[in-house]
Design a protein around this motif. Sequence first.
Motif, PDB file in Angstrom:
ATOM      1  N   VAL A 127     -34.267   1.774 -16.795  1.00 59.88           N
ATOM      2  CA  VAL A 127     -34.995   0.742 -17.528  1.00 59.88           C
ATOM      3  C   VAL A 127     -35.023  -0.528 -16.678  1.00 59.88           C
ATOM      4  N   TYR A 128     -35.783  -1.535 -17.139  1.00 56.92           N
ATOM      5  CA  TYR A 128     -36.074  -2.673 -16.264  1.00 56.92           C
ATOM      6  C   TYR A 128     -35.812  -4.007 -16.966  1.00 56.92           C
ATOM      7  N   PRO A 129     -35.535  -5.072 -16.182  1.00 51.16           N
ATOM      8  CA  PRO A 129     -35.160  -6.364 -16.768  1.00 51.16           C
ATOM      9  C   PRO A 129     -36.174  -6.937 -17.747  1.00 51.16           C
ATOM     10  N   GLY A 130     -37.460  -6.699 -17.507  1.00 53.05           N
ATOM     11  CA  GLY A 130     -38.483  -7.283 -18.356  1.00 53.05           C
ATOM     12  C   GLY A 130     -38.492  -6.782 -19.783  1.00 53.05           C
ATOM     13  N   THR A 131     -37.774  -5.688 -20.061  1.00 47.47           N
ATOM     14  CA  THR A 131     -37.701  -5.167 -21.431  1.00 47.47           C
ATOM     15  C   THR A 131     -36.326  -5.387 -22.053  1.00 47.47           C
ATOM     16  N   PHE A 132     -35.427  -6.065 -21.323  1.00 47.23           N
ATOM     17  CA  PHE A 132     -34.045  -6.192 -21.785  1.00 47.23           C
ATOM     18  C   PHE A 132     -33.917  -7.080 -23.019  1.00 47.23           C
ATOM     19  N   GLY A 133     -34.878  -7.956 -23.264  1.00 44.94           N
ATOM     20  CA  GLY A 133     -34.819  -8.796 -24.457  1.00 44.94           C
ATOM     21  C   GLY A 133     -34.737  -7.985 -25.734  1.00 44.94           C
ATOM     22  N   THR A 134     -35.389  -6.818 -25.765  1.00 41.19           N
ATOM     23  CA  THR A 134     -35.332  -5.970 -26.953  1.00 41.19           C
ATOM     24  C   THR A 134     -33.927  -5.454 -27.179  1.00 41.19           C
ATOM     25  N   ASN A 135     -33.180  -5.218 -26.108  1.00 44.30           N
ATOM     26  CA  ASN A 135     -31.802  -4.735 -26.230  1.00 44.30           C
ATOM     27  C   ASN A 135     -30.867  -5.853 -26.667  1.00 44.30           C
ATOM     28  N   LEU A 136     -31.000  -6.996 -26.011  1.00 45.36           N
ATOM     29  CA  LEU A 136     -30.123  -8.117 -26.309  1.00 45.36           C
ATOM     30  C   LEU A 136     -30.338  -8.628 -27.733  1.00 45.36           C
ATOM     31  N   ALA A 137     -31.568  -8.582 -28.201  1.00 42.53           N
ATOM     32  CA  ALA A 137     -31.853  -9.031 -29.564  1.00 42.53           C
ATOM     33  C   ALA A 137     -31.078  -8.224 -30.596  1.00 42.53           C
ATOM     34  N   MET A 138     -30.874  -6.941 -30.317  1.00 40.96           N
ATOM     35  CA  MET A 138     -30.119  -6.093 -31.238  1.00 40.96           C
ATOM     36  C   MET A 138     -28.684  -6.582 -31.369  1.00 40.96           C
ATOM     37  N   LEU A 139     -28.138  -7.091 -30.276  1.00 38.07           N
ATOM     38  CA  LEU A 139     -26.752  -7.562 -30.265  1.00 38.07           C
ATOM     39  C   LEU A 139     -26.587  -8.863 -31.038  1.00 38.07           C
ATOM     40  N   LEU A 140     -27.678  -9.615 -31.202  1.00 36.02           N
ATOM     41  CA  LEU A 140     -27.612 -10.935 -31.806  1.00 36.02           C
ATOM     42  C   LEU A 140     -27.851 -10.929 -33.307  1.00 36.02           C
ATOM     43  N   ASP A 141     -28.040  -9.777 -33.887  1.00 34.56           N
ATOM     44  CA  ASP A 141     -28.348  -9.682 -35.313  1.00 34.56           C
ATOM     45  C   ASP A 141     -27.124  -9.201 -36.091  1.00 34.56           C
ATOM     46  N   HIS A 142     -27.203  -9.319 -37.401  1.00 39.73           N
ATOM     47  CA  HIS A 142     -26.210  -8.734 -38.312  1.00 39.73           C
ATOM     48  C   HIS A 142     -26.929  -7.644 -39.100  1.00 39.73           C
ATOM     49  N   TYR A 143     -26.236  -6.539 -39.361  1.00 42.10           N
ATOM     50  CA  TYR A 143     -26.931  -5.369 -39.896  1.00 42.10           C
ATOM     51  C   TYR A 143     -26.468  -4.990 -41.296  1.00 42.10           C
ATOM     52  N   ASP A 144     -27.443  -4.545 -42.069  1.00 44.81           N
ATOM     53  CA  ASP A 144     -27.219  -3.983 -43.397  1.00 44.81           C
ATOM     54  C   ASP A 144     -27.743  -2.546 -43.403  1.00 44.81           C
ATOM     55  N   GLN A 145     -27.456  -1.873 -44.495  1.00 46.07           N
ATOM     56  CA  GLN A 145     -28.050  -0.561 -44.741  1.00 46.07           C
ATOM     57  C   GLN A 145     -28.602  -0.542 -46.157  1.00 46.07           C
ATOM     58  N   LEU A 146     -29.686   0.182 -46.351  1.00 44.45           N
ATOM     59  CA  LEU A 146     -30.214   0.368 -47.694  1.00 44.45           C
ATOM     60  C   LEU A 146     -29.174   1.090 -48.544  1.00 44.45           C
ATOM     61  N   SER A 147     -28.877   0.528 -49.713  1.00 41.95           N
ATOM     62  CA  SER A 147     -27.807   1.090 -50.550  1.00 41.95           C
ATOM     63  C   SER A 147     -28.057   2.550 -50.901  1.00 41.95           C
ATOM     64  N   GLY A 148     -29.299   2.893 -51.132  1.00 40.98           N
ATOM     65  CA  GLY A 148     -29.616   4.279 -51.487  1.00 40.98           C
ATOM     66  C   GLY A 148     -30.242   5.075 -50.368  1.00 40.98           C
ATOM     67  N   GLY A 149     -30.195   4.537 -49.134  1.00 41.75           N
ATOM     68  CA  GLY A 149     -30.847   5.213 -48.024  1.00 41.75           C
ATOM     69  C   GLY A 149     -32.354   5.001 -48.066  1.00 41.75           C
ATOM     70  N   ILE A 150     -33.054   5.584 -47.100  1.00 36.56           N
ATOM     71  CA  ILE A 150     -34.497   5.417 -47.017  1.00 36.56           C
ATOM     72  C   ILE A 150     -35.254   6.368 -47.944  1.00 36.56           C
ATOM     73  N   GLN A 151     -34.583   7.384 -48.463  1.00 29.49           N
ATOM     74  CA  GLN A 151     -35.268   8.419 -49.246  1.00 29.49           C
ATOM     75  C   GLN A 151     -35.997   7.867 -50.466  1.00 29.49           C
ATOM     76  N   PRO A 152     -35.407   6.980 -51.282  1.00 28.74           N
ATOM     77  CA  PRO A 152     -36.170   6.434 -52.425  1.00 28.74           C
ATOM     78  C   PRO A 152     -37.397   5.632 -51.990  1.00 28.74           C
ATOM     79  N   VAL A 153     -37.306   4.977 -50.838  1.00 29.81           N
ATOM     80  CA  VAL A 153     -38.451   4.224 -50.325  1.00 29.81           C
ATOM     81  C   VAL A 153     -39.594   5.180 -49.999  1.00 29.81           C
ATOM     82  N   LEU A 154     -39.273   6.277 -49.322  1.00 30.68           N
ATOM     83  CA  LEU A 154     -40.302   7.242 -48.947  1.00 30.68           C
ATOM     84  C   LEU A 154     -40.911   7.907 -50.184  1.00 30.68           C
ATOM     85  N   ALA A 155     -40.075   8.167 -51.187  1.00 26.95           N
ATOM     86  CA  ALA A 155     -40.589   8.770 -52.422  1.00 26.95           C
ATOM     87  C   ALA A 155     -41.563   7.814 -53.125  1.00 26.95           C
TER      88      ALA A 155
END
Length: 443
Positions: free
Chosen positions: A185-213
């Motif tokens: 991979v290359y430096p010009g796309t590294f912002g997408t990787n670093l941005a992941m490190l700078l966030d805080h993460y949640d999960q859908l309480s019931g998973g994605i399945q009810p959303v898809l339904a």
Amino acid sequence: MSLERTRRRVAVVGGGIAGLTAALRLDLLGHDVEVIESQGTLGGRFGLDRLGDREVMTGGKNIGRQYHTFRWFTSELGSDRYESFGYNASRIKDGEVLTIDSERRGQTLKNIRRMGSTRDFARMAGMAARIRADRRNRFLGSRHFSGVSARHDHAPLSAFFGPRMTDMLVRPMVLRNNGAEPDEVYPGTFGTNLAMLLDHYDQLSGGIQPVLAAFAKRVPVRLDSTVEGVEIRDGRVTGLRISQEGAEATSRDYDGIVLATPAYATAEIVRSARPALARRLDDVNYFPSTVVLVEYDRDMFTHDVRALTMDDGPCSNAGSYGQEDRHIVRYTYSGREGRLTDLSAENIDRLTRETEERLVTHLGAPRAERVNLLVKHWKAAYSGYLPYHAQFLAEVRESVTDIAGLELAGDYIQGVSIEACARTGRAAAGRLAEHLGSPVSPA
């Protein structure tokens, strides 16, 4: 006298988050939308499956607090209950566990300082400041990272940072997000990787399945359907050639089309009508991955350490399924050594036992008994993008602008994250709706 009806018939190809977001927005804007998906279920690389009696997701499921488009999507479908997961990943350095945790910023910063030289830390901190100042830098093609690309994409990311920072921090990031090694991979796309490190993460309480339904109740979905080509006449799309469950392909008319598929799949769809565009899309790199999900009879991780990144061997990461689901472990095989070709039960058992021993040795995990095991393999799980990716994006946009009624979305346009894919779908829907005009119902 009645007003002319301008409600249009639109196809969205691809049932991953890019396609679902595009379809929902077009539906909200009043168009007749149909989603066409080659698999037997929606969700794409969410990786819906079952572990014993439990519905699980073997693919992406962590939702950043900055994922505004995705959260809009779930809210519109009545599923906006989230629970905290955080960002938690550990490395072993000189026998000591170093943890990066979004809930412990101070300690995380100290640990990152120990992972590389002062120069590398300053370079990464400068990029992080750019991302915090302008959220567009979280995605591919931003002005700042296009400049980084122009200056540095003559060499891979492994040459951009020093060896220690590359090994300790950069490699786990690109393995996790791209399934790639730092020399792929290359430096010009590294912002997408670093941005992941700078966030805080949640999960859908019931998973994605009810959303898809909820989505499937709202928008018509055509499953097990392969799009074999797009039909273009006089510079505008007129329809698609679709094969249902392996039958001979037939033509269906549409006023507009969003191809919300990975670059390699989009290339096949447009190849006969736009061979030059297909060849350019073929250039985008994709890498495989295998996920082994195991349920144990007891917790394998603690609240403070919920994932371990491996320095070597085929398993790149082992992590708990959820903050409170520490008895379920997701083993990810990616990177050069993790591109498995032998998926036999015997080999999966051997590899899993080897990684279990690492958890026992480094983290003091118990010797637990397996209750259930699930294996999911993707031949093309992750996009690794391209060097000078901003230039590639400009070329693709130029190739599509002369085809009225056609829009593209997917992981190669703004990035592989759930949010990046959702953004491309929403943006593609907006552009297509502008072209089609606002629907007006008859009086």
